[in-house]
Design a protein around this motif. Structure first.
Motif, PDB file in Angstrom:
ATOM      1  N   GLU A 194      -7.094 -14.835 -76.822  1.00 48.21           N
ATOM      2  CA  GLU A 194      -7.552 -16.029 -77.569  1.00 48.21           C
ATOM      3  C   GLU A 194      -6.228 -17.065 -78.046  1.00 48.21           C
ATOM      4  OE1 GLU A 194     -10.049 -18.904 -78.707  1.00 48.21           O
ATOM      5  OE2 GLU A 194     -10.429 -16.917 -77.698  1.00 48.21           O
ATOM      6  N   ALA A 195      -5.244 -16.140 -78.524  1.00 49.21           N
ATOM      7  CA  ALA A 195      -3.988 -17.012 -79.052  1.00 49.21           C
ATOM      8  C   ALA A 195      -3.417 -17.766 -78.073  1.00 49.21           C
ATOM      9  CB  ALA A 195      -2.958 -15.969 -79.738  1.00 49.21           C
ATOM     10  N   PRO A 209      -3.378 -22.528 -85.400  1.00 51.50           N
ATOM     11  CA  PRO A 209      -2.102 -22.645 -84.539  1.00 51.50           C
ATOM     12  C   PRO A 209      -1.056 -21.707 -85.008  1.00 51.50           C
ATOM     13  CG  PRO A 209      -2.907 -24.807 -85.129  1.00 51.50           C
ATOM     14  CD  PRO A 209      -3.611 -23.802 -86.029  1.00 51.50           C
ATOM     15  N   GLN A 210      -0.645 -21.354 -86.245  1.00 51.96           N
ATOM     16  CA  GLN A 210       0.325 -20.434 -86.896  1.00 51.96           C
ATOM     17  C   GLN A 210      -0.128 -19.146 -86.257  1.00 51.96           C
ATOM     18  OE1 GLN A 210      -1.242 -22.917 -88.570  1.00 51.96           O
ATOM     19  NE2 GLN A 210       0.383 -24.323 -88.868  1.00 51.96           N
ATOM     20  N   ASN A 218       2.593 -24.754 -79.493  1.00 47.22           N
ATOM     21  CA  ASN A 218       2.720 -24.293 -77.994  1.00 47.22           C
ATOM     22  C   ASN A 218       4.262 -24.691 -77.631  1.00 47.22           C
ATOM     23  OD1 ASN A 218       1.876 -23.431 -75.733  1.00 47.22           O
ATOM     24  ND2 ASN A 218       1.730 -25.354 -74.850  1.00 47.22           N
ATOM     25  N   ASN A 219       4.708 -25.918 -77.982  1.00 47.56           N
ATOM     26  CA  ASN A 219       6.039 -25.970 -77.473  1.00 47.56           C
ATOM     27  C   ASN A 219       7.289 -25.172 -78.077  1.00 47.56           C
ATOM     28  OD1 ASN A 219       5.238 -28.245 -75.863  1.00 47.56           O
ATOM     29  ND2 ASN A 219       5.449 -29.905 -77.426  1.00 47.56           N
ATOM     30  N   ILE A 248      -3.197 -29.788 -91.368  1.00 49.55           N
ATOM     31  CA  ILE A 248      -3.660 -29.983 -89.963  1.00 49.55           C
ATOM     32  C   ILE A 248      -4.113 -31.322 -89.728  1.00 49.55           C
ATOM     33  CG2 ILE A 248      -3.903 -27.620 -89.541  1.00 49.55           C
ATOM     34  CD1 ILE A 248      -6.996 -27.933 -89.941  1.00 49.55           C
ATOM     35  N   GLY A 249      -3.941 -32.221 -90.491  1.00 50.34           N
ATOM     36  CA  GLY A 249      -4.655 -33.548 -90.376  1.00 50.34           C
ATOM     37  C   GLY A 249      -6.043 -33.954 -90.510  1.00 50.34           C
ATOM     38  N   ILE A 250      -6.679 -33.024 -91.226  1.00 50.81           N
ATOM     39  CA  ILE A 250      -8.003 -33.284 -91.894  1.00 50.81           C
ATOM     40  C   ILE A 250      -7.911 -33.654 -93.386  1.00 50.81           C
ATOM     41  CG2 ILE A 250     -10.244 -32.071 -92.312  1.00 50.81           C
ATOM     42  CD1 ILE A 250      -9.939 -30.237 -90.260  1.00 50.81           C
TER      43      ILE A 250
END
Length: 325
Positions: free
Chosen positions: A119-120, A88-89, A134-135, A39-41
């Motif tokens: 919330e999702a 996100p998943q 989302n896309n 996730i980019g961390i």
């Protein structure tokens, strides 16, 4: 300013670690390291280990130090983090479940999941980090082979009560109208709920009978859930009911069909056969196809739908042979 940014990054890392700590199994620092990278961390394993040690002191975490790498999990008495911290998943999975399974999930389950669904949806639509997830929703779709139709109106109260009775194995008293618009009242055992296209159907046994029938939910006007429960028939499964062609107005009886079909109209049957025993003989302009299939009104409509492109050579029904699927 630098100190504020550093504090935010530290808090973000801590929250992302906490979100990924399970309750029913353990997770290690190397495993978290990989998940965070996805996730980019990008943090070192040592940094993650230090955070885990610190979080263990302030949260109800189990720290298994019997072997390395250490395993971490929430204590069973703690529910972990709530829906506010969906990945996100997880958000995508819940959103697709809401979109495609909402009609056939138990009503009480839906009520329990409402906050998760909300919330999702929010996570997908308002968090820039979830753009790809989302896309994805706009990149997939379940399409119908039939002419598109609007769904008939089903009373939310009727659906809720039927779902409750089905979930609890309780008898139902239903008031409904049939295709001739005659209103009837009956006590039934609810055995299954099925979605066929845009319609919902209740599979049930009427009181005093030992066979199953299908009622369209949009034709049910009133429902009363009994306080009496019932024992589900051991000889009934919804899968078998479907494989017997009952939703296609069949009775589970097999028939052997043989037909000629133009190559243009019948090519798809080479890719998606009618049955395991289907045979195909290629002629100059046609295919000669034979197969054993469920005899039903749906089959009759399917044959007629090909018009002059198909010539039915024979159809032999064997009432002594039934589907075993």
């Amino acid at each position: 300013m630098t100190s504020k940014k550093s504090t935010q990054e530290t808090l973000t890392l801590a929250f992302e670690i906490l979100k990924r700590i399970p309750r029913h199994k353990k997770v290690t620092a190397p495993e978290l390291h990989i998940q965070l990278q996805e996730i980019g961390i990008n943090r070192s394993i040592r940094t993650i280990q230090r955070n885990l040690e610190m979080l263990s002191e302030h949260f109800d975490l189990n720290r298994d130090i019997r072997s390395k790498p250490y395993g971490y999990s929430w204590q069973k008495v703690n529910k972990g983090l709530s829906a506010n911290y969906l990945t996100p998943q997880e958000s995508l999975l819940l959103n697709l479940a809401e979109q495609y399974l909402k009609q056939i999930l138990p009503t009480n389950t839906l009520r329990t999941l409402e906050s998760y669904f909300d919330e999702a949806r929010y996570n997908l639509e308002h968090n820039p980090a979830n753009t790809k997830a989302n896309n994805w929703r706009n990149k997939i779709r379940i399409v119908s082979e039939a002419v598109p139709m609007l769904a008939p109106k089903v009373s939310p109260e009727v659906l809720s009560l039927i779902s409750e009775a089905l979930y609890e194995d309780r008898l139902l008293t239903v008031e409904y109208y049939n295709a001739e618009h005659k209103t009837q009242k009956a006590t039934v055992m609810p055995l299954g709920l099925a979605q066929q296209g845009v319609r919902l159907y209740l599979v049930c046994r009427f009181d005093g009978f030992d066979n199953e029938r299908t009622l369209a939910l949009h034709r049910i006007k009133k429902v009363v859930v009994s306080t009496f429960s019932f024992k589900r028939p051991q000889d009934f499964t919804l899968e078998k009911y479907d494989s017997d062609g009952r939703f296609g107005f069949g009775e589970g009886e097999l028939c052997s069909i043989e037909f000629m079909i133009t190559k243009k109209a019948g090519f798809h049957l080479l890719e998606t056969p009618l049955s395991q025993d289907q045979t195909v003989e290629e002629c100059e302009k046609h295919y000669k196809i034979s197969a054993t299939v469920i005899d039903s009104l749906q089959l009759e409509r399917w044959i007629r739908g090909f018009g002059s492109d198909m010539t039915l050579l024979h159809k032999i029904r064997d009432s002594n042979v039934h589907s075993t699927a």
